[in-house]
Scaffold this motif. Sequence first.
Motif, PDB file in Angstrom:
ATOM      1  N   ALA A 179       0.837  -1.211   0.000  1.00 57.03           N
ATOM      2  CA  ALA A 179       0.000   0.000   0.000  1.00 57.03           C
ATOM      3  C   ALA A 179       0.870   1.258   0.000  1.00 57.03           C
ATOM      4  O   ALA A 179       0.628   2.215  -0.772  1.00 57.03           O
ATOM      5  N   LYS A 180       1.928   1.255   0.885  1.00 58.00           N
ATOM      6  CA  LYS A 180       2.825   2.406   0.915  1.00 58.00           C
ATOM      7  C   LYS A 180       3.533   2.553  -0.426  1.00 58.00           C
ATOM      8  O   LYS A 180       3.668   3.661  -0.961  1.00 58.00           O
ATOM      9  N   GLY A 181       3.988   1.446  -0.946  1.00 62.18           N
ATOM     10  CA  GLY A 181       4.680   1.509  -2.241  1.00 62.18           C
ATOM     11  C   GLY A 181       3.761   2.026  -3.329  1.00 62.18           C
ATOM     12  O   GLY A 181       4.170   2.829  -4.173  1.00 62.18           O
ATOM     13  N   ARG A 182       2.492   1.498  -3.332  1.00 62.13           N
ATOM     14  CA  ARG A 182       1.540   1.951  -4.340  1.00 62.13           C
ATOM     15  C   ARG A 182       1.273   3.458  -4.197  1.00 62.13           C
ATOM     16  O   ARG A 182       1.155   4.177  -5.206  1.00 62.13           O
ATOM     17  N   ALA A 183       1.152   3.947  -2.923  1.00 58.87           N
ATOM     18  CA  ALA A 183       0.900   5.388  -2.714  1.00 58.87           C
ATOM     19  C   ALA A 183       2.068   6.222  -3.242  1.00 58.87           C
ATOM     20  O   ALA A 183       1.874   7.222  -3.953  1.00 58.87           O
ATOM     21  N   GLN A 184       3.284   5.774  -2.865  1.00 58.94           N
ATOM     22  CA  GLN A 184       4.449   6.510  -3.351  1.00 58.94           C
ATOM     23  C   GLN A 184       4.549   6.426  -4.874  1.00 58.94           C
ATOM     24  O   GLN A 184       4.879   7.406  -5.537  1.00 58.94           O
ATOM     25  N   LEU A 185       4.266   5.267  -5.410  1.00 63.77           N
ATOM     26  CA  LEU A 185       4.331   5.094  -6.859  1.00 63.77           C
ATOM     27  C   LEU A 185       3.289   5.973  -7.539  1.00 63.77           C
ATOM     28  O   LEU A 185       3.561   6.619  -8.554  1.00 63.77           O
ATOM     29  N   THR A 186       2.097   6.021  -6.937  1.00 68.53           N
ATOM     30  CA  THR A 186       1.035   6.859  -7.526  1.00 68.53           C
ATOM     31  C   THR A 186       1.417   8.332  -7.472  1.00 68.53           C
ATOM     32  O   THR A 186       1.206   9.093  -8.431  1.00 68.53           O
ATOM     33  N   SER A 187       1.996   8.731  -6.296  1.00 71.51           N
ATOM     34  CA  SER A 187       2.418  10.135  -6.165  1.00 71.51           C
ATOM     35  C   SER A 187       3.490  10.474  -7.185  1.00 71.51           C
ATOM     36  O   SER A 187       3.442  11.507  -7.853  1.00 71.51           O
ATOM     37  N   ALA A 188       4.456   9.534  -7.323  1.00 74.14           N
ATOM     38  CA  ALA A 188       5.526   9.782  -8.300  1.00 74.14           C
ATOM     39  C   ALA A 188       4.969   9.808  -9.711  1.00 74.14           C
ATOM     40  O   ALA A 188       5.371  10.651 -10.530  1.00 74.14           O
ATOM     41  N   GLU A 189       4.024   8.894  -9.994  1.00 77.26           N
ATOM     42  CA  GLU A 189       3.420   8.881 -11.330  1.00 77.26           C
ATOM     43  C   GLU A 189       2.650  10.172 -11.589  1.00 77.26           C
ATOM     44  O   GLU A 189       2.711  10.736 -12.697  1.00 77.26           O
ATOM     45  N   ASN A 190       1.905  10.662 -10.561  1.00 78.13           N
ATOM     46  CA  ASN A 190       1.145  11.913 -10.737  1.00 78.13           C
ATOM     47  C   ASN A 190       2.099  13.097 -10.967  1.00 78.13           C
ATOM     48  O   ASN A 190       1.855  13.953 -11.818  1.00 78.13           O
ATOM     49  N   GLU A 191       3.194  13.125 -10.180  1.00 79.03           N
ATOM     50  CA  GLU A 191       4.161  14.191 -10.350  1.00 79.03           C
ATOM     51  C   GLU A 191       4.789  14.146 -11.729  1.00 79.03           C
ATOM     52  O   GLU A 191       4.971  15.175 -12.391  1.00 79.03           O
ATOM     53  N   ALA A 192       5.098  12.912 -12.166  1.00 73.98           N
ATOM     54  CA  ALA A 192       5.693  12.770 -13.503  1.00 73.98           C
ATOM     55  C   ALA A 192       4.706  13.198 -14.577  1.00 73.98           C
ATOM     56  O   ALA A 192       5.077  13.838 -15.572  1.00 73.98           O
ATOM     57  N   LYS A 193       3.421  12.846 -14.373  1.00 72.05           N
ATOM     58  CA  LYS A 193       2.404  13.264 -15.340  1.00 72.05           C
ATOM     59  C   LYS A 193       2.293  14.793 -15.381  1.00 72.05           C
ATOM     60  O   LYS A 193       2.159  15.401 -16.448  1.00 72.05           O
ATOM     61  N   GLY A 194       2.351  15.447 -14.183  1.00 67.88           N
ATOM     62  CA  GLY A 194       2.262  16.927 -14.157  1.00 67.88           C
ATOM     63  C   GLY A 194       3.430  17.565 -14.898  1.00 67.88           C
ATOM     64  O   GLY A 194       3.256  18.495 -15.677  1.00 67.88           O
ATOM     65  N   LEU A 195       4.637  17.005 -14.590  1.00 67.07           N
ATOM     66  CA  LEU A 195       5.805  17.533 -15.284  1.00 67.07           C
ATOM     67  C   LEU A 195       5.720  17.309 -16.787  1.00 67.07           C
ATOM     68  O   LEU A 195       6.095  18.164 -17.585  1.00 67.07           O
ATOM     69  N   ARG A 196       5.190  16.113 -17.144  1.00 67.71           N
ATOM     70  CA  ARG A 196       5.059  15.822 -18.576  1.00 67.71           C
ATOM     71  C   ARG A 196       4.065  16.782 -19.204  1.00 67.71           C
ATOM     72  O   ARG A 196       4.284  17.284 -20.320  1.00 67.71           O
ATOM     73  N   ARG A 197       2.943  17.031 -18.528  1.00 70.71           N
ATOM     74  CA  ARG A 197       1.953  17.963 -19.075  1.00 70.71           C
ATOM     75  C   ARG A 197       2.516  19.400 -19.156  1.00 70.71           C
ATOM     76  O   ARG A 197       2.261  20.128 -20.129  1.00 70.71           O
ATOM     77  N   LEU A 198       3.291  19.775 -18.112  1.00 71.65           N
ATOM     78  CA  LEU A 198       3.903  21.100 -18.138  1.00 71.65           C
ATOM     79  C   LEU A 198       4.881  21.222 -19.300  1.00 71.65           C
ATOM     80  O   LEU A 198       4.915  22.236 -20.010  1.00 71.65           O
ATOM     81  N   ALA A 199       5.649  20.158 -19.510  1.00 72.51           N
ATOM     82  CA  ALA A 199       6.594  20.161 -20.633  1.00 72.51           C
ATOM     83  C   ALA A 199       5.854  20.236 -21.952  1.00 72.51           C
ATOM     84  O   ALA A 199       6.260  20.946 -22.871  1.00 72.51           O
ATOM     85  N   ASP A 200       4.720  19.480 -22.030  1.00 73.79           N
ATOM     86  CA  ASP A 200       3.918  19.527 -23.260  1.00 73.79           C
ATOM     87  C   ASP A 200       3.373  20.944 -23.479  1.00 73.79           C
ATOM     88  O   ASP A 200       3.343  21.449 -24.616  1.00 73.79           O
ATOM     89  N   ALA A 201       2.961  21.570 -22.341  1.00 76.64           N
ATOM     90  CA  ALA A 201       2.434  22.946 -22.463  1.00 76.64           C
ATOM     91  C   ALA A 201       3.533  23.904 -22.920  1.00 76.64           C
ATOM     92  O   ALA A 201       3.317  24.739 -23.813  1.00 76.64           O
ATOM     93  N   TYR A 202       4.721  23.788 -22.309  1.00 82.11           N
ATOM     94  CA  TYR A 202       5.841  24.619 -22.737  1.00 82.11           C
ATOM     95  C   TYR A 202       6.165  24.386 -24.196  1.00 82.11           C
ATOM     96  O   TYR A 202       6.406  25.334 -24.978  1.00 82.11           O
TER      97      TYR A 202
END
Length: 415
Positions: free
Chosen positions: A322-345
């Motif tokens: 569960a902890k791993g999944r939460a951290q993985l989800t958080s990292a995935e969400n952060e990576a998605k945000g960065l990816r979207r920001l990069a796409d926006a840039y």
Amino acid sequence: MSREFSKIKESLASWSEIRQLLRGGEAGQLVPVVIPKDRRGFAWVTLLLLAVYLAGTALLAGGTFSALAAVGAVLSLLAALVWLWRRAIIEIEEGTTGVRSRWGAIVGTLPPGRHYLWLPWDRVDAVVDTSTEIPYSAPIAACPTAENVPLKSIEFFLKFRIIDPVAFVRTIGAGNFDLVLSSAVQDAIRQRSRLVHTERAYDLRGSDVGDMQELLTRQLGRYGVRITGANIPDVQLPDQYQQHLATREKVAKELSAFEREWELTRKRRIDTLLMEIERAKKTRDARIVEVRAAANTARKDVARMLEEHETEAQRVRWEIEAKGRAQLTSAENEAKGLRRLADAYRDNRAVLQYELARRRLDVGAKLAEQAPRPVVVRTDGASGDSSALSTMLLAQILPQLGRGNGQVKPAVEPN
């Protein structure tokens, strides 16, 4: 010996006694052949001569006496013919065959039924029973065995049938056949007893005697006789050997009784051992049940402990997951945000580049519209049309043409 050889003979009898002799024998003896008495006489000749005499008298005499003589001659002739007819009748009984002879020589046979023998020299020599299987008993005494021990007696029984009456009557006859048959039977029995050990002599009773039957059939077949059955109904051992056998039988009985007693004792001991084995098996089974119960309890405890440890390990694993999944989800969400920001840039940069390029094109277009355009006027010196006046006129006209439509006009090349 209590029993004797069967006797075979032939008898002389009248036609009325033939049936009784063939079926029942005579004085305890077997009679397969009967010689019938010739019942035909010559009395009919006397009547025939009387008829001839009366016929002659009727021819020579006259009146009433002649008529009476003629009637007497006819009656005598009829009586002689009837007498001759009655005496000529021969009746052969069913199951028998008559041997016919003429002047003493056998010329054939007469089947069952009525026959007529008119001639006085034509007669029936014998009537033979050809359908009955005739029983013959032969008790043989002092037959030595393989150890040269003479048996007290061996009783041999056979059945034979006459199949060729002419050969039987002509070749041997009933009296001589009795001697030949008894000798052949004794020889066959003695040969068989020589092949048997004394202690197995009783095995001859009811044994297979097919070979003896075939041997006797071959020996007696020349006489028109066929052996249809044979067996050995009784065998008697010598008295001394019977006592020896009785002793052996007594010992065998005692041995059998001892064996039975020993068998009972052995069975009792076996039963006792089996009971002890069963008791030991029950004790072993009870202990096995206790051990299995303890083993089952231990297995249950171990299984419960393992289940508890597995549950705890599962809980820890789930927490870690569960902890791993939460951290993985958080990292995935952060990576998605960065990816979207990069796409926006990246998208904004492309838009800016596009706007910049479009503005550059607009500015270039405006500058191109306002920029002076050179006009090259080519003149051909050979034509001679290159005066100063024409050059001035072109210089005045061209700027006006350029302001009028804002398009570049081709240069005029003077010829």
